[in-house]
Design a protein around this motif. Structure first.
Motif, short mmCIF file in Angstrom:
data_model
loop_
_atom_site.label_atom_id
_atom_site.label_comp_id
_atom_site.label_asym_id
_atom_site.label_seq_id
_atom_site.Cartn_x
_atom_site.Cartn_y
_atom_site.Cartn_z
N GLY A 1 -1.36 4.72 0.72
CA GLY A 1 -1.83 3.89 -0.40
C GLY A 1 -2.84 2.83 0.01
O GLY A 1 -3.03 1.85 -0.71
N ARG A 2 -3.52 3.06 1.15
CA ARG A 2 -4.39 1.98 1.64
C ARG A 2 -5.81 2.05 1.08
O ARG A 2 -6.77 1.65 1.72
CB ARG A 2 -4.45 2.03 3.17
CG ARG A 2 -5.10 0.81 3.74
CD ARG A 2 -4.63 0.45 5.10
NE ARG A 2 -4.44 -0.99 5.15
CZ ARG A 2 -3.91 -1.62 6.18
NH1 ARG A 2 -3.50 -0.98 7.23
NH2 ARG A 2 -3.77 -2.92 6.13
N ASP B 1 -11.98 0.58 -5.22
CA ASP B 1 -12.48 0.21 -6.55
C ASP B 1 -13.21 -1.13 -6.50
O ASP B 1 -14.17 -1.35 -7.24
CB ASP B 1 -11.31 0.12 -7.55
CG ASP B 1 -10.84 1.51 -7.94
OD1 ASP B 1 -11.63 2.47 -7.73
OD2 ASP B 1 -9.70 1.64 -8.41
N GLU B 2 -12.75 -2.02 -5.63
CA GLU B 2 -13.40 -3.34 -5.53
C GLU B 2 -14.78 -3.20 -4.89
O GLU B 2 -15.74 -3.80 -5.33
CB GLU B 2 -12.51 -4.30 -4.73
CG GLU B 2 -11.15 -4.54 -5.36
CD GLU B 2 -11.23 -5.08 -6.79
OE1 GLU B 2 -11.97 -6.05 -7.00
OE2 GLU B 2 -10.56 -4.49 -7.68
N LYS C 1 -6.83 0.79 -2.04
CA LYS C 1 -7.05 -0.04 -3.23
C LYS C 1 -8.35 -0.83 -3.14
O LYS C 1 -8.88 -1.28 -4.14
CB LYS C 1 -5.87 -0.98 -3.43
CG LYS C 1 -4.63 -0.24 -3.88
CD LYS C 1 -3.54 -1.18 -4.29
CE LYS C 1 -2.31 -0.38 -4.69
NZ LYS C 1 -1.09 -1.15 -4.47
N TYR C 2 -8.86 -1.02 -1.91
CA TYR C 2 -10.11 -1.75 -1.73
C TYR C 2 -11.30 -0.98 -2.32
O TYR C 2 -12.34 -1.56 -2.62
CB TYR C 2 -10.37 -1.99 -0.22
CG TYR C 2 -10.69 -0.72 0.53
CD1 TYR C 2 -12.00 -0.27 0.63
CD2 TYR C 2 -9.68 0.05 1.09
CE1 TYR C 2 -12.29 0.93 1.28
CE2 TYR C 2 -9.96 1.24 1.74
CZ TYR C 2 -11.27 1.68 1.83
OH TYR C 2 -11.55 2.85 2.45
N PHE D 1 0.85 -1.19 0.00
CA PHE D 1 0.00 0.00 0.00
C PHE D 1 0.88 1.24 0.00
O PHE D 1 0.85 2.05 0.91
CB PHE D 1 -1.07 0.06 1.11
CG PHE D 1 -0.83 -0.83 2.27
CD1 PHE D 1 -1.52 -2.02 2.39
CD2 PHE D 1 0.07 -0.46 3.24
CE1 PHE D 1 -1.31 -2.83 3.48
CE2 PHE D 1 0.28 -1.26 4.33
CZ PHE D 1 -0.41 -2.45 4.45
N THR E 1 -6.85 -6.98 -2.74
CA THR E 1 -5.62 -6.31 -3.17
C THR E 1 -4.56 -6.38 -2.07
O THR E 1 -3.40 -6.11 -2.30
CB THR E 1 -5.91 -4.84 -3.53
OG1 THR E 1 -6.66 -4.27 -2.45
CG2 THR E 1 -6.71 -4.73 -4.81
N ASP E 2 -4.98 -6.68 -0.85
CA ASP E 2 -4.07 -6.95 0.26
C ASP E 2 -4.87 -7.66 1.35
O ASP E 2 -6.07 -7.91 1.18
CB ASP E 2 -3.37 -5.67 0.78
CG ASP E 2 -4.33 -4.63 1.31
OD1 ASP E 2 -5.04 -4.95 2.29
OD2 ASP E 2 -4.39 -3.50 0.79
N ALA F 1 -7.85 -5.55 2.89
CA ALA F 1 -8.80 -5.29 1.81
C ALA F 1 -9.59 -6.57 1.54
O ALA F 1 -10.80 -6.54 1.31
CB ALA F 1 -8.06 -4.84 0.56
#
Ligand code: EPU
Length: 420
Positions: A331-332, A337-338, A334-335, A119, A369-370, A373
């Motif tokens: 950068g945390r 968009d999901e 990314k969840y 992230f 993504t991680d 997430a």
């Protein structure tokens, strides 16, 4: 490759037992390198990150024996290498603890840059600064960090940022150093305290863990022969509390330290969720109705960044617009968009997620993504109408023991399937 398939919505009812803390375990296993002899570690979570680290210790020459699924004995006497390879560390953030413990024991360490969840930028400059202050010479070439010292000598180290990793790594390097090391602006997370308790049980002299000043008086050796039981996982407990709040129903989260959960408990109560502490358990009762709130993630005792994505899933149910300000990892997000694939209305502005509640989620194929997430998407799947798929669940297996089995026992309709 495997995925979870979830059919929702379904409420959760029953008891769930929380495993040992991942982030304590991944520090305590490398800490065992410092011991002259063997130790027993109990309440070890049976997860991918632990397996990865115990394999690494065995490759370095340690004897690692699983006494049962959650108990290991590590004998470090015959460790004969201070070099970790890229293959040993590429999937593991906590591999940086090998630097502190190998440096502490052998006065030299060669470890590639850590891997782990992505992230954004994850610097380790504070670890390096601290090792140098203790007398190590550091060289970074071709992605490999080499640390060498004739001897390590205690000193005062002020951390420019509150870092869990740097605090623990400097404790590891300092326990066998000459003289006293003082770490100022130290992290206060429960696992920092657990690592200090483990090392003290082996003969170290660490005072102040859990406050922002930690004093480590170097000792000549750490002797083994002692058993240590890892604390319950604060983030796994929080994940189940949030899942219960989101799905609705009544779940008793057992084997927790309620004090570690205070920032989450306070937020859930503010959101109108029922939270009751009973000794080492917390009961969460919810009818699925959620009041909007604003959250900022901070170092402990603030709201944990590792519960941010899970809270975002829960806040999709809120009666208005909520915000989550990320104070640790830029950068945390990314969840986001999901979750949007499932109908969530979330906008990210800088470090703030703006979550418009009240738009019903619908099942959709998604991708972890991680680690956190991934579990946030599972929570969204519990709320959403229809079928949700969560791909890339290797992330979840790295950090959660029997995740889907625990959810199934609470009544969730979740299956692990092989991706075709
Ligand atoms: N930082 C620096 N320089 C450093 C170290 C950190 O600038 O030398 C900054 C980071 O960029 C970040 C902040 O300081 O903004 C905090 O980082 P910290 O060092 O505390 O994080 P970490 O030790 O790398 C651990 C957990 C993370 C958790 C963070 C924060 C482990 C193995 N990892 O990471 O856990 O998010 O602390 O609490 O203990 C997770 O379990 O999902 C996870 C990511």
């Amino acid at each position: 490759m495997e995925k979870f398939v979830i059919h929702g919505p379904k409420p959760l009812y029953g008891d769930v037992y929380i495993s040992g803390s991942k982030n304590a375990a991944v520090a305590i296993i490398p800490a065992a390198i410092l011991i002259d002899g063997s130790c027993v570690i109990e309440n070890i979570p049976n997860i991918g990150d632990v397996k990865n680290l115990t394999d690494t210790l065995a490759k370095l020459g340690a004897e690692v024996e699983y006494l049962d699924q959650n108990t290991i004995r590590i004998d470090s006497e015959n460790i004969n290498s201070y070099v970790a390879t890229y293959d040993m560390v590429k999937n593991l953030r906590a591999s940086y603890y090998l630097l502190g413990s190998l440096l502490g024991r052998f006065k030299r360490a060669k470890v590639p840059f850590p891997g782990g969840c992505d992230f954004g930028y994850r610097p380790i400059d504070q670890h390096i600064k601290g090792f140098e202050a203790l007398g190590a010479r550091i060289k970074i070439e071709h992605g490999i960090i080499t640390a060498e010292a004739d001897k390590l000598v205690g000193t005062s180290i002020y951390l420019d940022v509150v870092s869990v990793g740097a605090t623990i790594n400097l404790m590891l390097a300092a326990v066998l150093a000459e003289g006293t090391t003082v770490i100022e602006n130290a992290a206060k997370e429960p696992h920092v305290v657990d690592v200090a308790n483990f090392l003290n049980a082996m003969g170290a002299n660490i005072r102040g863990a859990g406050t922002d000043v930690i004093r480590i008086k170097g000792v000549e050796r750490l002797q083994g022969g002692v058993a240590h039981s890892i604390i319950p996982d604060q983030i796994e407990a929080g994940t189940f509390m949030i899942a219960a709040a989101a799905a609705g129903g009544c779940v008793t989260v057992r084997n927790v330290i309620p004090k570690h959960m205070e920032s989450l408990t306070a937020k859930l109560i503010e959101m109108g969720i029922g939270v009751e502490e009973i000794d080492d358990s917390i009961r969460v009762t919810s009818d699925g109705k959620v009041l909007k709130v604003n959250i900022k993630t901070l170092p402990y005792p603030g709201f944990p960044t590792d519960l941010h994505p899970q809270m975002a899933s829960l806040l999709c149910l809120a009666d208005g617009t909520s915000t989550i300000t990320e104070g640790i990892w830029e950068g945390r997000f990314k969840y986001v968009d999901e979750l949007k694939r499932m109908g969530a209305k979330i906008k990210v502005e800088g470090r703030i997620a703006i979550i418009e509640g009240g738009h019903p989620l619908t099942g959709a194929p998604t991708r972890a993504t991680d680690l956190r997430a991934g579990v946030a998407l599972v929570i969204a799947g519990l709320i959403a109408k229809g079928k949700t798929e969560v791909h890339n669940i290797c992330y979840i297996d790295r950090g959660y023991e029997n995740f889907e089995a625990k959810l199934k026992a609470l009544g969730a309709d979740i299956e692990r399937c092989v991706c075709k």
